[in-house]
Structure formats: C-alpha cells, structure tokens
Design a protein around this motif. Sequence first.
Motif, PDB file in Angstrom:
ATOM      1  N   VAL A  57       3.635 -45.346 -10.039  1.00  8.87           N
ATOM      2  CA  VAL A  57       3.237 -46.758  -9.516  1.00  8.87           C
ATOM      3  C   VAL A  57       4.135 -47.332  -8.553  1.00  8.87           C
ATOM      4  O   VAL A  57       5.349 -47.264  -9.124  1.00  8.87           O
ATOM      5  CB  VAL A  57       3.407 -47.631 -10.938  1.00  8.87           C
ATOM      6  CG1 VAL A  57       2.737 -48.998 -10.333  1.00  8.87           C
ATOM      7  CG2 VAL A  57       2.073 -47.100 -11.913  1.00  8.87           C
ATOM      8  N   GLN A  66      -4.771 -45.081  -5.669  1.00  7.76           N
ATOM      9  CA  GLN A  66      -5.526 -46.274  -5.710  1.00  7.76           C
ATOM     10  C   GLN A  66      -4.516 -47.524  -5.383  1.00  7.76           C
ATOM     11  O   GLN A  66      -3.678 -47.732  -5.686  1.00  7.76           O
ATOM     12  CB  GLN A  66      -6.124 -46.746  -7.128  1.00  7.76           C
ATOM     13  CG  GLN A  66      -6.786 -45.780  -7.570  1.00  7.76           C
ATOM     14  CD  GLN A  66      -7.363 -45.568  -9.140  1.00  7.76           C
ATOM     15  OE1 GLN A  66      -6.520 -45.920  -9.897  1.00  7.76           O
ATOM     16  NE2 GLN A  66      -8.531 -45.825  -9.528  1.00  7.76           N
ATOM     17  N   TRP A  77      -0.839 -45.232  -8.206  1.00  8.34           N
ATOM     18  CA  TRP A  77      -1.191 -46.877  -7.961  1.00  8.34           C
ATOM     19  C   TRP A  77      -0.143 -47.244  -7.209  1.00  8.34           C
ATOM     20  O   TRP A  77       0.942 -47.195  -7.087  1.00  8.34           O
ATOM     21  CB  TRP A  77      -1.347 -47.546  -9.080  1.00  8.34           C
ATOM     22  CG  TRP A  77      -2.532 -47.382 -10.119  1.00  8.34           C
ATOM     23  CD1 TRP A  77      -3.586 -46.492  -9.918  1.00  8.34           C
ATOM     24  CD2 TRP A  77      -2.489 -47.951 -11.658  1.00  8.34           C
ATOM     25  NE1 TRP A  77      -4.227 -46.580 -10.962  1.00  8.34           N
ATOM     26  CE2 TRP A  77      -3.715 -47.445 -12.059  1.00  8.34           C
ATOM     27  CE3 TRP A  77      -1.813 -48.885 -12.341  1.00  8.34           C
ATOM     28  CZ2 TRP A  77      -4.347 -47.796 -13.289  1.00  8.34           C
ATOM     29  CZ3 TRP A  77      -2.367 -49.067 -13.416  1.00  8.34           C
ATOM     30  CH2 TRP A  77      -3.391 -48.801 -14.024  1.00  8.34           C
ATOM     31  N   CYS A 107       0.536 -50.895  -5.169  1.00  8.81           N
ATOM     32  CA  CYS A 107       0.061 -52.278  -5.305  1.00  8.81           C
ATOM     33  C   CYS A 107       0.856 -53.363  -4.403  1.00  8.81           C
ATOM     34  O   CYS A 107       1.936 -52.879  -4.042  1.00  8.81           O
ATOM     35  CB  CYS A 107       0.276 -52.673  -6.725  1.00  8.81           C
ATOM     36  SG  CYS A 107      -0.554 -51.662  -8.076  1.00  8.81           S
ATOM     37  N   PRO A 162      -6.833 -45.039 -13.764  1.00  9.93           N
ATOM     38  CA  PRO A 162      -6.636 -43.843 -13.053  1.00  9.93           C
ATOM     39  C   PRO A 162      -7.804 -43.050 -13.535  1.00  9.93           C
ATOM     40  O   PRO A 162      -8.064 -42.589 -14.360  1.00  9.93           O
ATOM     41  CB  PRO A 162      -5.438 -43.195 -13.360  1.00  9.93           C
ATOM     42  CG  PRO A 162      -4.967 -43.689 -14.660  1.00  9.93           C
ATOM     43  CD  PRO A 162      -5.647 -45.065 -15.042  1.00  9.93           C
ATOM     44  N   THR A 202      -5.289 -56.307 -13.796  1.00  9.22           N
ATOM     45  CA  THR A 202      -4.665 -54.996 -13.991  1.00  9.22           C
ATOM     46  C   THR A 202      -5.358 -54.311 -15.168  1.00  9.22           C
ATOM     47  O   THR A 202      -5.400 -53.016 -15.390  1.00  9.22           O
ATOM     48  CB  THR A 202      -3.333 -54.865 -13.775  1.00  9.22           C
ATOM     49  OG1 THR A 202      -2.632 -55.522 -15.028  1.00  9.22           O
ATOM     50  CG2 THR A 202      -2.722 -55.229 -12.561  1.00  9.22           C
ATOM     51  N   MET A 217      -7.896 -51.709 -14.619  1.00  9.83           N
ATOM     52  CA  MET A 217      -7.741 -50.597 -13.834  1.00  9.83           C
ATOM     53  C   MET A 217      -7.391 -49.260 -14.403  1.00  9.83           C
ATOM     54  O   MET A 217      -6.874 -49.416 -15.841  1.00  9.83           O
ATOM     55  CB  MET A 217      -6.551 -50.849 -12.973  1.00  9.83           C
ATOM     56  CG  MET A 217      -6.475 -51.905 -11.963  1.00  9.83           C
ATOM     57  SD  MET A 217      -7.691 -51.629 -10.894  1.00  9.83           S
ATOM     58  CE  MET A 217      -7.455 -50.026 -10.121  1.00  9.83           C
TER      59      MET A 217
END
Length: 480
Positions: free
Chosen positions: A164, A140, A85, A87, A156, A151, A154
């Motif tokens: 992350v 992602q 992830w 972000c 995976p 979140t 979300m």
Amino acid sequence: MKSRIIIPEIFKPLFLPNHTAAQREAFTKEYKAEIKRKLLRGEEISDEMLGVKTIVLKGGRISGKTVNDEISAIPDFFGESGDIWYCRSEENTIRRSIFQSMQSALRQRGFTLSNRTDTDFKVSNSPFEIKCNRTGNVCQFFAINKDIDRTKAMTPPSGRLKRVMLEEANEPDGKEYVEALRSTALRYMDEMGKFTFRYNPPPTLNHWANQYYPELVRNGAIGIHPSWEDIAGLLDPVVIADILKMKAEDPLHYAYWYGGEIVSLAGRVIWSFDRAKHLLPLSELQRKIVKNIYYQPLYMFYGVDSGITSDATAVCCWALYPDGKLVKLYTFYLDIKRERLMRGARGISHTDQVEWILSEYEKFKAQMGEWGIQIPAPSKQRWCFDGAALTQDLMLEFQKATHFNTKAVTDKDIERDIARLVNSYRSGQLLVLDIPQNAVSVEETENFVRDENNEIPEGQRDHTIDADKYATHEYYYNFL
C-alpha cells in the motif's frame, strides 16, 4: 525492460524484502493461527507481530521519494499473486498525479502499456487500475478522504495485498483516514506486506502529520529522510543551480521546500528548548569532572509519570550540580501499550512497574559509574510522583520496596508548571545530557504543541514533560 537502474543508497530499504528466508519460516501456520485467535478475541496486534513492514518517507521536493517508491513496487506485479493499492487524499488528484507517474515509472523500465491485453500492462481509467497481463496482478488507485468508511469497500482482486502506497500522506484531513486505510489493508496482508507513506512535512509543528508519522517511526517503522542532495548526480545542472540560488537567497523557504523541514515553531509549548543550547555533550561533562573532581551531583530529583493500560511510564533523572545547574542525566521510558502488545498482557501492574523502575535504576547507576558520574546516596535523592490517585498507588508500592524518599506532587497547575520549564530552559538552568536514553525526552519536548485555539489537545505524548514538571516542582518549591 531496462537492465539496470541507479538506486541512491538512502532508498535501499524500499527494495529489501521484509524478512530473510529463515525469518519467513518463523511465520508458521501455528503462529498465524495464534495471531488469528488474538484478532478474534479483539486483542491489539501490531504490524511487527504480523510481519508487515512500514516505511515512512519524509522529505522536500525533488528528493526522489515518489520515483524510487514506485520503482520498488514494480516487482510486486510479478511473482506470487497479490495486488497493490496506490492512494492519495482526493479523487480529483489521482489521474494527473499517481496514476500518471506509475505509468511513467513502468514505461521508463521498458514495459509497454495500453488499454488492451496484448501489451505488458493494461490500463483502465474507470476505475483507475493498471493490470499486469502476464500475472493478473493489479495496482488499484483510489482516494481515502471525505468518508472515513470509503476504504472499507475496497477489496484487492486477488484477495491478497502486497503493498500500500500513500502519496502526499500529509494531505488527508486527519490521521483517522490513514488509520482506516491501514486497518482495511491489514485484512489482506501477510508477512510480506509493505506500507509506504510519503509526505512533505507541513511547515507548522501542530499539524497532525508532524505528530503521526514520527510516532510511527518511533514505534518501529523505517524512517527515510531524503533530500535533493541524495539524488544530485541524477539532476540537471540547471535544477541544481536554481536550488542553490534559493538556499543562498531564501534559506527559510529552502529548508521547507527542499529540505522537508518544519520551519515554523509556532505552537510549541516548551518553546524555549533549543538543542544547540540545552543538549550537554557527555564529553563536555566529563571534561568538567577532569578539571574539578568535585563537579558531581549534589542531589537527585526523579520525576515519575505513570500509566497502566495504554499511557507510558516515564522517569526523568535530574541531577543538581554545584553550579546550580539541573542536568537530566537519564530517562527511563516504558511504552506500556507496546509492551502489552509484545507480551500479550492486559496491563502492566504497579508491582511490575516498580520492578521495572528498579531494574532501570540499577542500569542507570552502572552507566553513570562507567562515565565517571557519581550518583549520591539514597538519602540525597527525592522521587517525585504525580499526585493523582492512580500514581499514588505506584508510589506506595515503590516506597514499600525501596524505603526511598518519595514525594507526591499534588499542587499542580498546567500553565504555571509549563512556565516553570519554559523559564528554566530560557535562563539556562536546565540542561539535558546528550545520550540515546534521553532521546525520547527531547522528542517529546520538541513536539508538544498547542492547537489553533492555543489549547493543549489531549492525546499528545507528554509523559517525560510531566515527569520534568514533578521533579522541578519539588526542587523549586520544597527544596530551595
């Protein structure tokens, strides 16, 4: 794929595995089952117990944080099944920042990318994803701000998260958005998982990020503070010349922009504390003793602030010297929340705390003796406890166990007690021995701040500051 990259030494922790092979074997099925039982019982579980590694990258511009973090993430696309992830705070910043920079990092390593499956990676713009065509592992990209629950949805694709990354980690509206991301991600992580938070410290001390991320580091996260000088060998001379020009002409702006330093001390509660003035090197104190064998503590004042379930217990040991100086020789600090997590305890009783204080007291005396500092007899010591009912119970337990001279500080006034510390540092009467045991005191003093309304918000770490208040209260109002 390129065969070789240059990794500055400061970024090496990003590329290291969380554990050695032997350490990973310790995460047995039985251990994981026990962790699961604790989670199901609602007990708090630390990242350390899960085996997850957290890395905080703090720095200014052109420091190599982003590119090295992205390069270190590339191996996660390969090997075992697991996803990434990546972000940032706002949705509208993803396309032109982290989505593009991750693609650039892959291309620089020699990989091919397209919207097809016949290249190394497939790139999707809706949603933002980069997929390794060889393994199926996906990175992602999504935002975490605005809705605290965003979140939660979300997941995976593989059901497992390897890493992350949060870019510009100071940009969310508050730490709760970061915590929401962490709590969701941990559901999909195992002992090989990594969190990396990259942030440029905001210029003011009272910004939440300047409290939250240093706290992560104090609690076990790896802290990396790079600057442009760590990657100077990779920079163009024109860039270096421009940076040095700013350093010479606008040092304050340079410290913030390129040094990643907090340049505004507005809001600091104990604003008069200055490391350069108030940290006393051990060698300097020892030189004074050599010159005058009678330069020893005349009296000791121990300030005690206590917790039970989540707050810390702190004891600050202040020595009164013949020249009238009060020197903080040592700090005892018990992080009760962390101790409970490590021991699986529901709380730390007063009896436990008394035993801990006495154990630390013996260590303190032994250490002072090694350094040539003579602690006076108990008759010349005062143990000053918070006058609140909870701490009074601790004081009574301590008194029964030791028969030391104890005092309850009941006449408390927040602004008056703060002013006393501010004025005492300003006048040079208070000094802090520059040793590792006092580091927590220094950190709390430097980072205790008021909010934009000039109020002192709840939840800040101020346990050693409170202990200082109790010790100096006794000295100023009852001893002099």
